[in-house]
Scaffold this motif. Structure first.
Motif, PDB file in Angstrom:
ATOM      1  N   UNK A  72       1.038  -1.126   0.014  1.00 51.17           N
ATOM      2  CA  UNK A  72      -0.049  -0.094   0.078  1.00 51.17           C
ATOM      3  C   UNK A  72       0.981   1.159   0.025  1.00 51.17           C
ATOM      4  N   UNK A  73       2.225   1.268  -0.311  1.00 51.46           N
ATOM      5  CA  UNK A  73       3.107   2.197  -0.344  1.00 51.46           C
ATOM      6  C   UNK A  73       2.500   3.354  -1.114  1.00 51.46           C
ATOM      7  N   UNK A  74       1.905   2.899  -2.370  1.00 42.64           N
ATOM      8  CA  UNK A  74       1.462   3.943  -3.370  1.00 42.64           C
ATOM      9  C   UNK A  74       0.247   4.936  -2.830  1.00 42.64           C
ATOM     10  N   UNK A  75      -0.500   4.279  -2.037  1.00 39.05           N
ATOM     11  CA  UNK A  75      -1.533   4.919  -1.254  1.00 39.05           C
ATOM     12  C   UNK A  75      -1.076   5.806  -0.095  1.00 39.05           C
ATOM     13  N   UNK A  84       3.476  13.279  -4.662  1.00 37.33           N
ATOM     14  CA  UNK A  84       3.834  12.263  -5.754  1.00 37.33           C
ATOM     15  C   UNK A  84       5.317  12.358  -6.116  1.00 37.33           C
ATOM     16  N   UNK A  85       6.251  13.339  -5.764  1.00 41.16           N
ATOM     17  CA  UNK A  85       7.487  13.431  -6.038  1.00 41.16           C
ATOM     18  C   UNK A  85       8.366  12.348  -5.474  1.00 41.16           C
ATOM     19  N   UNK A  86       7.709  11.701  -4.418  1.00 45.69           N
ATOM     20  CA  UNK A  86       8.453  10.541  -3.722  1.00 45.69           C
ATOM     21  C   UNK A  86       8.344   9.456  -4.789  1.00 45.69           C
ATOM     22  N   UNK A  87       7.689   9.555  -5.658  1.00 50.60           N
ATOM     23  CA  UNK A  87       7.731   8.302  -6.683  1.00 50.60           C
ATOM     24  C   UNK A  87       8.946   8.191  -7.488  1.00 50.60           C
ATOM     25  N   UNK A  88       9.619   9.585  -7.607  1.00 52.82           N
ATOM     26  CA  UNK A  88      10.871   9.582  -8.470  1.00 52.82           C
ATOM     27  C   UNK A  88      12.141   9.212  -7.668  1.00 52.82           C
ATOM     28  N   UNK A  89      12.011   8.826  -6.448  1.00 48.46           N
ATOM     29  CA  UNK A  89      13.087   8.381  -5.844  1.00 48.46           C
ATOM     30  C   UNK A  89      13.453   6.729  -6.041  1.00 48.46           C
ATOM     31  N   UNK A  93      15.889   4.611  -1.455  1.00 44.19           N
ATOM     32  CA  UNK A  93      15.709   5.711  -0.685  1.00 44.19           C
ATOM     33  C   UNK A  93      14.317   6.033  -0.370  1.00 44.19           C
ATOM     34  N   UNK A  94      13.200   5.546  -1.217  1.00 49.98           N
ATOM     35  CA  UNK A  94      11.798   5.765  -0.862  1.00 49.98           C
ATOM     36  C   UNK A  94      11.575   4.850   0.335  1.00 49.98           C
TER      37      UNK A  94
END
Length: 291
Positions: A72-75, A84-89, A93-94
């Protein structure tokens, strides 16, 4: 290799018995090492990353850390943290970022991953709770303290009708979760560098037990009664457990702490937060957050 390593397993095949024994630890292909690391816990992966260049490179692989992130990390990133910038990691790193306390709801709630298991943990500040009489300074006040993750707690001087409640809607992973109230009898502070606790307002909690309750949107209920005790120390009071069977839906949790016997007043209580943890971490949590 690094974070862009693919899941191609062909590097692991084709070694004949006559050549494989000549391989040194540093000669093992990173893709093979990464497949081994997928089976380990995050702390073990980080420790093995120090062995050599191959292990370090494999430890950065996205598909290794993708397997450690909760499903559920996307949620959490998109709906809870709304970043949503965290999706770029890179996934490593995330994972590291989500393992740190991440505030949301104007700083009144925190979500993080347990570093060892990847389990999702939550904490809800007293400022996010519904507290009867909280706006009347004759009864309640918000006091600053370094002993709370939120740097503030609600302090009760005296009241007849004691009622604290709240709710949380969240997409939980499959599993069993435990809910706690973190409370302390007495008001602690520092004097000449030493921790002291003011107990002048503590009264009424030994006459009748406090009532803890929780309900879920799918009909689960739990309750617990106990006397509040151990003045001067933070105590995690276990409200109850709930079970998540469907990870694809939002589950609303409602919880409350009451002592509404109006034959006597009660006071001298600090309300810090409500905490929700995977039940497998219950022993670890109570050890770290009490005292």
């Amino acid at each position: 290799m690094g974070a862009n390593v693919s899941g191609d397993r062909s590097d692991c095949d084709g070694d004949s018995p006559s050549t494989s024994y000549r391989l040194r630890l540093g000669d093992i292909p990173e893709s093979c090492v990464a497949l081994v690391l997928m089976r380990l816990d995050p702390p073990e992966i980080c420790n093995l990353a120090r062995l050599n260049r191959a292990f370090h490179g494999a430890s950065l692989a996205d598909f290794v850390w993708e397997s450690k992130l909760p499903s559920n990390y996307g949620f959490i990133v998109e709906k809870v943290l709304q970043d949503t910038t965290l999706f770029n990691l890179a996934k490593r790193e995330l994972y590291a970022r989500l393992s740190k306390p991440n505030s949301f709801a104007d700083g009144t709630k925190v979500v993080w991953l347990d570093k060892n298991s990847g389990g999702v943990c939550l904490s809800i500040s007293s400022k996010a709770l519904t507290i009867t009489g909280i706006d009347d300074r004759r009864y309640w006040s918000h006091i600053s303290t370094e002993e709370s993750r939120f740097r503030t707690v609600a302090y009760l001087q005296q009241i007849w009708w004691f009622e604290v409640g709240g709710e949380l809607e969240f997409q939980f992973l499959v599993g069993t979760y435990s809910l706690f109230f973190r409370l302390q009898l007495g008001r602690s502070s520092k004097r000449l560098g030493r921790r002291v606790c003011n107990s002048e307002h503590i009264h009424g909690w030994d006459i009748k037990p406090a009532q803890f309750q929780l309900t879920t949107s799918d009909g689960q209920q739990a309750s617990n009664k106990c006397y509040l005790d151990n003045p001067g120390n933070w105590v995690l009071y276990h409200v109850g457990d709930f079970v998540i069977r469907n990870p694809n839906v939002l589950t609303k949790i409602k919880f409350a702490l009451t002592q509404i016997d109006c034959t006597h007043t009660k006071g001298g209580l600090c309300v810090d937060a409500v905490l929700i943890y995977p039940s497998s971490l219950k022993k670890e949590v109570t050890t770290c957050l009490q005292g």
